[in-house]
Every structure is written in C-alpha cells, then in structure tokens.
Write a protein that holds these residues in place. Sequence first.
Motif, short mmCIF file in Angstrom:
data_model
loop_
_atom_site.label_atom_id
_atom_site.label_comp_id
_atom_site.label_asym_id
_atom_site.label_seq_id
_atom_site.Cartn_x
_atom_site.Cartn_y
_atom_site.Cartn_z
N ALA A 49 6.99 46.61 -17.82
CA ALA A 49 7.00 46.23 -16.40
C ALA A 49 6.41 44.85 -16.24
O ALA A 49 5.63 44.39 -17.08
N THR A 52 5.31 39.49 -10.22
CA THR A 52 5.16 38.08 -9.92
C THR A 52 3.72 37.76 -9.55
O THR A 52 2.91 38.65 -9.30
N SER A 57 7.26 40.89 -6.15
CA SER A 57 8.43 41.35 -6.87
C SER A 57 8.02 41.97 -8.19
O SER A 57 7.11 41.47 -8.86
N THR A 58 8.68 43.06 -8.54
CA THR A 58 8.39 43.76 -9.78
C THR A 58 9.69 44.03 -10.55
O THR A 58 10.77 44.08 -9.96
N THR A 59 9.53 44.20 -11.84
CA THR A 59 10.66 44.51 -12.73
C THR A 59 10.22 45.63 -13.67
O THR A 59 9.07 45.62 -14.13
N TYR A 60 11.13 46.56 -13.96
CA TYR A 60 10.79 47.69 -14.83
C TYR A 60 11.87 47.91 -15.88
O TYR A 60 13.06 47.67 -15.64
N GLU A 62 14.29 50.38 -17.82
CA GLU A 62 15.00 51.55 -17.32
C GLU A 62 14.29 52.85 -17.69
O GLU A 62 14.30 53.81 -16.93
N LYS A 65 11.44 53.39 -15.06
CA LYS A 65 11.73 53.20 -13.63
C LYS A 65 11.60 54.53 -12.89
O LYS A 65 12.13 55.55 -13.33
N PRO A 102 8.21 36.77 -14.20
CA PRO A 102 8.23 38.23 -14.43
C PRO A 102 9.37 38.64 -15.33
O PRO A 102 10.19 39.49 -14.98
N THR A 104 11.37 39.81 -19.07
CA THR A 104 11.35 40.98 -19.95
C THR A 104 11.24 40.60 -21.42
O THR A 104 11.24 41.49 -22.28
#
Length: 122
Positions: A49, A52, A57-60, A62, A65, A102, A104
């Motif tokens: 994960a 920012t 803002s977030t990113t995960y 799969e 999630k 942010p 991966t």
Amino acid sequence: QVQLVESGGGLVQAGGSLRLSCAASGRTFSNYAMGWFRQAPGKEREFVAAITWSGGSTTYAESVKGRFAISRDNAKNTVYLQMNSLKPEDTAVYYCARGRGPGTIRNEYDYWGQGTQVTVSS
C-alpha cells in the motif's frame, strides 16, 4: 538522515487484525509519499500500500484491497497500516518506506525501515 522504525507486528489468528505503525525521524516527513511493502520467506519483496504526502490518495495491491488501510498523521511523523481479515498468506516481514510518489515499485522508495514480522496462523 531519515530513520524509519516499524512496530505493531506479531502473531495473530486468521481473521484477526493488526495495526502497524512506522515512525519517521526528520522534519520533511510530510513532503513525501509513504509506502508499505512485505517480504515472505523465499519470495521477492512486494508492494502492499502507499499514500500521498497529504493522505489524500492511496494505492493498494489487489491482494489486500478491502482488507488493509493505509493512513498517516503528519503531526506525529507516523504512517499506519490497519490490517483486517488477515490470512496465512499475509505472513511476512512488513517494511515501510519513503517515496517520491505513491508508487508500487521498490526503486521509487529511498529510505526503508528494518521491518516488523507479521505471522498469521490458520
């Protein structure tokens, strides 16, 4: 020099929860994105994960999630990873890292913590 120190790992049964923390030294914490990665025995370190600099803002990955949530408190120079509905396949050493965005990808991150072990029993 930036130092990142993770805490909160441990042993938990499948279906349980843990909250990881990562405390950062230095006064520029709020200028950077932060990420969590993990590495299981015999496997490559993988993205979990990211968030920012503002937390907006977030990113995960799969695989996490809907179960994991990343957050940060810039006043405390700390980033968190709330992990719910844990599975045995979540067992790994979890690392926090400071990033330019942010992303991966590991090489987008320049400072890393020493890691904290998370073990999920079935």
